[in-house]
Design an enzyme around this catalytic site. Structure first.
Site, PDB file in Angstrom:
ATOM      1  N   GLY A   1       0.812  -1.207   0.000  1.00  0.00           N
ATOM      2  CA  GLY A   1       0.000   0.000   0.000  1.00  0.00           C
ATOM      3  C   GLY A   1       0.841   1.250   0.000  1.00  0.00           C
ATOM      4  O   GLY A   1       2.062   1.194   0.181  1.00  0.00           O
ATOM      5  N   PRO A   2       0.215   2.405  -0.203  1.00  0.00           N
ATOM      6  CA  PRO A   2       0.947   3.673  -0.208  1.00  0.00           C
ATOM      7  C   PRO A   2       1.559   3.964   1.150  1.00  0.00           C
ATOM      8  O   PRO A   2       1.166   3.375   2.164  1.00  0.00           O
ATOM      9  CB  PRO A   2      -0.134   4.707  -0.577  1.00  0.00           C
ATOM     10  CG  PRO A   2      -1.269   3.925  -1.127  1.00  0.00           C
ATOM     11  CD  PRO A   2      -1.220   2.581  -0.484  1.00  0.00           C
ATOM     12  N   PRO A   3       2.498   4.886   1.214  1.00  0.00           N
ATOM     13  CA  PRO A   3       3.088   5.244   2.515  1.00  0.00           C
ATOM     14  C   PRO A   3       2.042   5.868   3.438  1.00  0.00           C
ATOM     15  O   PRO A   3       1.174   6.630   3.013  1.00  0.00           O
ATOM     16  CB  PRO A   3       4.171   6.266   2.153  1.00  0.00           C
ATOM     17  CG  PRO A   3       4.439   6.050   0.699  1.00  0.00           C
ATOM     18  CD  PRO A   3       3.179   5.561   0.103  1.00  0.00           C
TER      19      PRO A   3
ATOM     20  N   THR B   1      -0.336   4.371   5.255  1.00  0.00           N
ATOM     21  CA  THR B   1      -1.654   3.744   5.379  1.00  0.00           C
ATOM     22  C   THR B   1      -1.761   2.812   6.578  1.00  0.00           C
ATOM     23  O   THR B   1      -2.847   2.286   6.842  1.00  0.00           O
ATOM     24  CB  THR B   1      -1.994   2.968   4.096  1.00  0.00           C
ATOM     25  OG1 THR B   1      -0.900   2.089   3.773  1.00  0.00           O
ATOM     26  CG2 THR B   1      -2.225   3.920   2.933  1.00  0.00           C
TER      27      THR B   1
ATOM     28  N   LYS C   1       0.692   0.103   7.513  1.00  0.00           N
ATOM     29  CA  LYS C   1       1.202  -1.265   7.359  1.00  0.00           C
ATOM     30  C   LYS C   1       2.017  -1.685   8.586  1.00  0.00           C
ATOM     31  O   LYS C   1       1.825  -2.784   9.122  1.00  0.00           O
ATOM     32  CB  LYS C   1       2.053  -1.344   6.080  1.00  0.00           C
ATOM     33  CG  LYS C   1       1.289  -1.027   4.804  1.00  0.00           C
ATOM     34  CD  LYS C   1       2.154  -1.192   3.569  1.00  0.00           C
ATOM     35  CE  LYS C   1       3.261  -0.169   3.502  1.00  0.00           C
ATOM     36  NZ  LYS C   1       2.742   1.215   3.376  1.00  0.00           N
ATOM     37  N   THR C   2       2.922  -0.830   9.025  1.00  0.00           N
ATOM     38  CA  THR C   2       3.727  -1.165  10.203  1.00  0.00           C
ATOM     39  C   THR C   2       2.861  -1.264  11.450  1.00  0.00           C
ATOM     40  O   THR C   2       3.052  -2.167  12.280  1.00  0.00           O
ATOM     41  CB  THR C   2       4.821  -0.100  10.393  1.00  0.00           C
ATOM     42  OG1 THR C   2       5.603  -0.007   9.196  1.00  0.00           O
ATOM     43  CG2 THR C   2       5.728  -0.454  11.555  1.00  0.00           C
TER      44      THR C   2
ATOM     45  N   GLU D   1      -9.354  32.956  -9.407  1.00  0.00           N
ATOM     46  CA  GLU D   1      -9.937  32.020  -8.443  1.00  0.00           C
ATOM     47  C   GLU D   1     -11.460  32.042  -8.500  1.00  0.00           C
ATOM     48  O   GLU D   1     -12.099  30.990  -8.373  1.00  0.00           O
ATOM     49  CB  GLU D   1      -9.443  32.354  -7.033  1.00  0.00           C
ATOM     50  CG  GLU D   1      -7.941  32.210  -6.831  1.00  0.00           C
ATOM     51  CD  GLU D   1      -7.442  30.812  -7.147  1.00  0.00           C
ATOM     52  OE1 GLU D   1      -8.204  29.835  -7.008  1.00  0.00           O
ATOM     53  OE2 GLU D   1      -6.263  30.686  -7.561  1.00  0.00           O
TER      54      GLU D   1
ATOM     55  N   HIS E   1     -12.634  29.826 -11.292  1.00  0.00           N
ATOM     56  CA  HIS E   1     -12.729  28.415 -10.875  1.00  0.00           C
ATOM     57  C   HIS E   1     -14.020  28.171 -10.092  1.00  0.00           C
ATOM     58  O   HIS E   1     -14.742  27.192 -10.323  1.00  0.00           O
ATOM     59  CB  HIS E   1     -11.538  28.046  -9.996  1.00  0.00           C
ATOM     60  CG  HIS E   1     -10.253  27.856 -10.741  1.00  0.00           C
ATOM     61  ND1 HIS E   1     -10.130  27.024 -11.829  1.00  0.00           N
ATOM     62  CD2 HIS E   1      -9.020  28.411 -10.544  1.00  0.00           C
ATOM     63  CE1 HIS E   1      -8.879  27.049 -12.261  1.00  0.00           C
ATOM     64  NE2 HIS E   1      -8.183  27.890 -11.514  1.00  0.00           N
TER      65      HIS E   1
ATOM     66  N   ASP F   1      -3.083  24.205 -14.085  1.00  0.00           N
ATOM     67  CA  ASP F   1      -4.424  23.835 -14.554  1.00  0.00           C
ATOM     68  C   ASP F   1      -4.355  23.231 -15.947  1.00  0.00           C
ATOM     69  O   ASP F   1      -5.012  22.220 -16.234  1.00  0.00           O
ATOM     70  CB  ASP F   1      -5.332  25.070 -14.562  1.00  0.00           C
ATOM     71  CG  ASP F   1      -5.483  25.673 -13.172  1.00  0.00           C
ATOM     72  OD1 ASP F   1      -5.411  24.907 -12.197  1.00  0.00           O
ATOM     73  OD2 ASP F   1      -5.668  26.903 -13.072  1.00  0.00           O
TER      74      ASP F   1
END
Length: 608
Positions: free
Chosen positions: A196-198, A200, A202-203, A420, A423, A496
């Site tokens: 998995g990604p850092p 998340t 796991k450790t 802005e 957007h 963008d």
């Protein structure tokens, strides 16, 4: 018994030899008389000396006839010239042997001792930098060993990854009660790979398995196996598994497994077996050699499973791969519930609203968010943490630190304000777009002169072409507003445009959403778990097809930009008024944006 007999015989022989030596020395001392050198000269003149033996400092001789039960004598030599002068005056004289033991010690032994001490000190410092307890222990495993009370983590501390927890609960059952879990002939997986990604968890999940199972937990990083000395990595792998077998049932956890298990031969055609390959080979051998029924389980964690050696991932080694992905909204709510227990919250703080503002955040990022919110509340001397503090923390994490000392010229501030609001109005004008949460022209981070934050209302896993085109309209809103107001463009829309181009190219080459090019994939995604996208150099299509792809991408972007222009030109008065309001306030929150949104909806209803 035989060994004791041999020892007794050797001891007896040594004692007998020592008796002979002592007897010989004692006998010699009884028959030898030490005499002055002047007396030795008198004995010579009187003819009483039978024979002598001359050494550097001493003369040993034998009498012709015994003198007082002494048959031998010994005397210390004196310089002949000095002895001749002293004999003229009838002086009794004798030589003295100078004791040079101390000078010899200082001259020879002391430099050797200093040299050895320096060598030992240097080796210990070197071994300390290499992570070992001593130079001779460099081949020992450096795994940190925890018992179940040391980890202080269980499944209650892990939230938001329920599927991964369910997968690992079987491991806990096997370690706790192997007879019951294996009553039908099944066995525990030899190895479980957490992918998995850092950030998340796991450790944390591996520590929770050890805490729940109540067994020793060996934790080590993949990079700690390999050193500059050849064979050290393989020796440490052997030592690690030997220690774990001695304490079975136990769990071995290797973090950052890609540092150790990278595919062999991936470095090119140079060939050879380097230190990393030897270490990996030893790990493969150990995985084949241990029996999971003895209660020994290997857990691995990696962010990059695509670089691991296929031999490491085959069945019988890492039998199971568990994906620990970024949490969804419900997972984020559960994770926030764990971390919010450690901070003081104000009444009415809704975890669901915070979770809405944090799509894509990992567990580690949510923990950091709670800490940043607590620090934000502390800076304003508040008694408790409010939802506004979480909003400030999110802006700090996502957009960067406020740069109020970055002075913009009036024309730059006006350009940023219209950009802005372009957007924001584009997001309010297209259907299905995420609601605008905040608009600001306060510079943040490295290059952001302003920002617009949208808050997703739900998790999305699939998107249609219309939804992707609406997202392009929102991204192009800033550039279109600049053209409407000023008639020219600025460099503020570079990011963008890059994202718009990526979406349009993905529509054509990856999603097969262009009618003329058909339902085909021309480029595959090169991303990995780190979120990076590698460039694709090979083009499995002709140059004519490449031209068609470029034309199709250009047409999609141009059509999206024209649509954005039409939407904002119809609301030019609202664009100018809201931009003036933004210049005055610098930041527009949900209340101000709600009024603008209602006006947009009324204009849409009036327009039919």
């Amino acid at each position: 018994m035989q060994k004791n007999t041999q020892f007794s015989i050797g001891y007896f022989a040594f004692a007998l030899l020592a008796v002979f030596v002592l007897q010989s020395a004692w006998q010699g001392a009884r028959t030898t008389a030490p005499i002055p050198y002047s007396e030795f000269q008198s004995l010579l003149r009187e003819g009483k000396v039978a024979e002598i033996s001359v050494a550097d400092n001493q003369i040993i001789g034998t009498y012709k006839e015994a003198v007082g039960n002494k048959t031998r004598f010994v005397t210390t030599r004196v310089d002949p010239a000095l002895a001749k002068d002293l004999a003229q005056y009838d002086v009794k004289f004798t030589g003295v042997i100078e004791n040079t033991f101390l000078s010899d010690l200082l001259g020879w032994v002391l430099p050797a001792v200093i040299f050895v001490a320096i060598w030992i000190f240097a080796m210990r410092r070197f071994a300390g930098k290499m992570g070992g307890g001593g130079f001779m222990n460099i081949g020992k495993s450096k795994a940190k060993v925890y018992v179940e009370t040391d980890t202080k983590v269980n499944f209650a501390d892990v939230a938001g990854i329920e599927e991964a927890k369910d997968e690992l609960k079987e491991i806990v059952d096997f370690l706790k009660n192997p007879q019951k879990s294996g009553r039908l002939g099944g066995r525990a997986p030899k190895g479980v790979l957490l992918v998995g990604p850092p950030g998340t968890g796991k450790t944390l999940l591996a520590k929770a398995v050890a805490g729940e199972a109540g067994v020793p937990f060996f934790s080590i990083s993949g990079s700690e196996f390999v050193e500059m000395f050849v064979g050290v990595g393989a020796a440490r792998v052997r030592d690690l598994f030997e220690q774990a077998r001695a304490k079975a049932p136990a769990i071995i956890f290797i973090d950052e497994l890609d540092a150790l298990g990278r595919a062999r031969g991936a470095g090119g055609a140079m060939g050879g077996h380097d230190e990393k390959e030897q270490t990996l080979n030893q790990l493969l051998v150990e995985l084949d050699g241990f029996d999971s029924s003895k209660g020994l389980v290997l857990l691995g964690a990696t962010n990059r499973p695509e670089v691991l050696d296929p031999a490491l991932l085959r069945a019988g080694r890492f039998d199971r791969q568990v994906v620990v992905d970024r949490p969804d909204k419900q997972g984020r709510i559960a994770i926030l519930g764990v971390h919010m227990q450690k901070i003081r919250l104000a009444e009415g703080v809704d975890r669901a609203k915070v979770a809405d503002l944090t799509p894509g955040f990992t567990g580690a990022e949510l923990a950091n968010l709670c800490n940043e919110a607590a620090l934000a509340a502390t800076r304003r001397d508040a008694e408790a943490i409010t939802l506004e503090d979480f909003t400030v923390a999110i802006e700090r994490i996502v957009a960067g630190l406020e740069k109020r000392n970055r002075v913009l010229s009036p024309i730059e501030r006006e350009t940023v304000a219209h950009h802005e609001m372009g957007h924001a109005l584009a997001a309010m004008s297209v259907p299905g777009s995420d609601p605008v949460h905040k608009v600001s022209i306060i510079p943040r981070g490295v290059g952001a002169l302003g920002y617009t934050i949208q808050r997703p209302t739900e998790e999305r896993y699939l998107m249609t072409r219309a939804e992707l085109e609406n997202r392009m309209v929102v991204l192009l809103g800033g550039r279109a507003a600049e053209e409407i107001i000023y008639g020219h463009f600025s460099t503020g829309a570079s990011d963008d445009l890059q994202r718009v181009t990526q979406i349009a190219r993905a529509l054509v080459t990856r999603y097969g959403m262009h009618a003329e090019l058909g339902h085909m994939v021309y480029e595959k995604e090169q991303g990995n778990y780190l979120g990076q996208v590698a460039p694709q150099f090979d083009k499995p299509y002709a140059e004519e097809t490449a031209r068609e792809i470029d034309l199709a991408v250009r047409a999609i972007v141009q059509n999206g930009y024209q649509r954005t222009l039409n939407l904002l030109r119809a609301r030019e008065a609202l664009l100018r008024a809201s931009a003036r309001d933004l210049l005055t306030r610098e930041t527009l929150g949900e209340e101000e944006l709600a009024a603008i949104r209602n006006q947009v909806m009324s204009e849409q209803a009036a327009g039919g």
